[in-house]
Design an enzyme around this catalytic site. Structure first.
Site, short mmCIF file in Angstrom:
data_model
loop_
_atom_site.label_atom_id
_atom_site.label_comp_id
_atom_site.label_asym_id
_atom_site.label_seq_id
_atom_site.Cartn_x
_atom_site.Cartn_y
_atom_site.Cartn_z
N LYS A 45 0.87 -1.18 0.00
CA LYS A 45 0.00 0.00 0.00
C LYS A 45 0.91 1.23 0.00
O LYS A 45 1.96 1.23 0.65
CB LYS A 45 -0.87 0.00 1.27
CG LYS A 45 -1.69 1.26 1.47
CD LYS A 45 -2.73 1.43 0.37
CE LYS A 45 -3.46 2.78 0.47
NZ LYS A 45 -4.41 2.97 -0.65
N SER A 46 0.52 2.27 -0.73
CA SER A 46 1.33 3.49 -0.73
C SER A 46 1.48 4.00 0.69
O SER A 46 0.49 4.17 1.41
CB SER A 46 0.68 4.57 -1.60
OG SER A 46 0.67 4.16 -2.96
N GLY A 72 -8.74 7.03 0.43
CA GLY A 72 -8.14 8.20 1.10
C GLY A 72 -6.77 7.93 1.69
O GLY A 72 -6.37 8.55 2.68
N CYS A 127 -2.61 9.37 -6.67
CA CYS A 127 -3.76 9.05 -5.82
C CYS A 127 -4.85 10.10 -6.06
O CYS A 127 -4.61 11.29 -5.91
CB CYS A 127 -3.38 9.03 -4.35
SG CYS A 127 -4.82 8.63 -3.32
N LYS A 161 4.12 5.65 -10.30
CA LYS A 161 2.77 5.19 -10.60
C LYS A 161 2.01 6.37 -11.17
O LYS A 161 1.89 7.43 -10.51
CB LYS A 161 2.10 4.67 -9.32
CG LYS A 161 0.66 4.18 -9.48
CD LYS A 161 0.60 2.82 -10.10
CE LYS A 161 -0.80 2.21 -10.10
NZ LYS A 161 -1.17 1.61 -8.79
N ASN A 190 -3.10 4.05 -12.69
CA ASN A 190 -3.84 4.10 -11.44
C ASN A 190 -5.32 4.14 -11.80
O ASN A 190 -5.68 4.14 -12.99
CB ASN A 190 -3.43 5.35 -10.64
CG ASN A 190 -3.59 5.16 -9.15
OD1 ASN A 190 -4.60 4.64 -8.70
ND2 ASN A 190 -2.59 5.58 -8.39
N GLY A 247 -7.89 -3.13 -15.18
CA GLY A 247 -8.90 -3.83 -15.96
C GLY A 247 -8.66 -5.30 -16.19
O GLY A 247 -9.34 -5.90 -17.02
N GLY A 268 -5.91 -5.71 -9.53
CA GLY A 268 -6.47 -5.03 -8.35
C GLY A 268 -7.89 -5.49 -8.04
O GLY A 268 -8.12 -6.44 -7.30
O1 LIG Z 1 -7.76 6.11 -2.03
C1 LIG Z 1 -6.65 5.53 -2.06
O2 LIG Z 1 -5.99 5.20 -1.03
C2 LIG Z 1 -6.10 5.26 -3.42
N1 LIG Z 1 -7.00 4.81 -4.34
C3 LIG Z 1 -6.66 4.61 -5.66
O3 LIG Z 1 -7.49 4.20 -6.48
N2 LIG Z 1 -5.38 4.89 -6.05
C4 LIG Z 1 -4.45 5.34 -5.19
O4 LIG Z 1 -3.28 5.59 -5.59
C5 LIG Z 1 -4.81 5.53 -3.81
I1 LIG Z 1 -3.37 6.15 -2.48
#
Ligand SMILES: O=C(O)c1[nH]c(=O)[nH]c(=O)c1I
Length: 308
Positions: A45-46, A72, A127, A161, A190, A247, A268
């Site tokens: 996770k980021s 978020g 994001c 990304k 993304n 996708g 994903g």
């Molecule tokens: O809402 C998120 O945590 C989120 N959701 C996404 O669809 N891509 C992203 O890079 C992130 I950081």
């Protein structure tokens, strides 16, 4: 069948990854990924400078044709993930990093640079769900500036990304920025940012934050994802690898991403719909397609999409 692939100095047994954010936020989820057959590598996770709760629930909604999320950026804070990736032995890892500001990103990456971590890092510039924050990679000047600051000190392998682009000139512009830096890879795409799903029964949106606007994933974004993989492969320096994301629901979709130029492919939404067993199915389906066509390695068809 040889499904091996390489990203910078890192060798992967297979081309499949989890999309950052999917089943990769907690120690338990990461342990599940480490034990998942046919998952070539793990993307965290980021991670941000400080831990984050993320947006209020509901923040994820499943659709027949994909998903919408407004998580978020919930995460345990970068020290947890930096520690985890240094201990993970089962599979190669990609440490995903995000920031609410360029300064935050620099601070996190300084620690990564000074750590013993020898794996891959990925800077999330896309994001769409942090309230009040833009998707950095839609701002070409800001993207160049943060990459200039990073490469003043960062010498380890790092990629970015990206959000999806929808204009050929934008592909030209982002590639012109990225080609100026020694990136190991680009991960594209993304989620498609700020979509809106409407429940007509309740006459309501389906996610809470930002009035229901959220990132779209799953089957409905495949053509956008393939276009971004193809366009960036056509424009990026050969030494910048591509992780294709977006996708994927079948082995044919994995094949398509690689045909468009992807070196590796992330999954994903479909992991959430089907569970981690999806990696067995996608691998089998990809191998069946390769058998039918007489291919014995991914390089046999990678990037060889033909025009009419
Ligand atoms: O809402 C998120 O945590 C989120 N959701 C996404 O669809 N891509 C992203 O890079 C992130 I950081």
């Amino acid at each position: 069948k040889n499904l091996k692939t390489q990203l910078a100095h890192v060798a992967f047994d297979g081309p499949l990854l989890n999309a950052s954010g999917i089943h990769c936020q907690t120690a338990d989820e990461l342990a599940d990924l480490a034990a998942t057959a046919n998952l070539g590598g793990i993307v965290t996770k980021s991670a941000t400078l400080l831990p984050r709760q993320g947006n209020e629930n509901p923040r994820y909604y499943d659709l027949a044709y994909g998903s919408i999320n407004s998580m978020g950026l919930p995460n345990l804070g970068y020290p947890f993930y930096l520690d985890y990736v240094q201990k993970e032995e089962a599979k190669p890892t990609i440490l995903s990093v995000a920031g609410l500001s360029a300064d935050d990103v620099i601070e996190v990456l300084r620690d990564v640079q000074n750590s013993d971590y020898q794996g891959l890092t990925e800077l999330n510039l896309s994001c769409p769900n942090v309230i009040g924050k833009p998707q950095t990679a839609y701002d070409f000047v800001a993207t160049r500036k943060v990459l200039e600051r990073i490469f003043e000190f960062f010498t380890k392998p790092i990629g970015v990304k990206l959000p999806p682009y929808f204009d050929l000139v934008h592909f030209d512009q982002i590639a012109a920025v990225l080609n100026d830096f020694p990136l190991t890879h680009v991960n594209t795409v993304n989620s498609v940012g700020n979509g809106l799903v409407v429940d007509i029964e309740k006459e309501q949106v389906v996610t809470k934050a930002k009035g229901g606007f959220g990132g779209l994933g799953g089957a409905m974004i495949l053509p956008t994802a393939l276009a971004n993989v193809r366009a960036l492969r056509q424009r990026l320096n050969d030494n910048i690898a591509i992780i294709g994301t977006g996708g994927v629901t079948t082995g044919a979709d994995v094949f398509a991403h690689i045909l468009c130029g992807a070196d590796m492919v992330s999954v994903g939404t479909q992991v959430i719909k089907e569970g981690l067993g999806v990696y067995d199915r996608l691998t089998q389906e990809l191998q069946d397609i390769m058998d039918e066509k007489g291919y014995t390695s991914l390089a046999d068809f990678r990037g060889k999409l033909q025009e009419l």
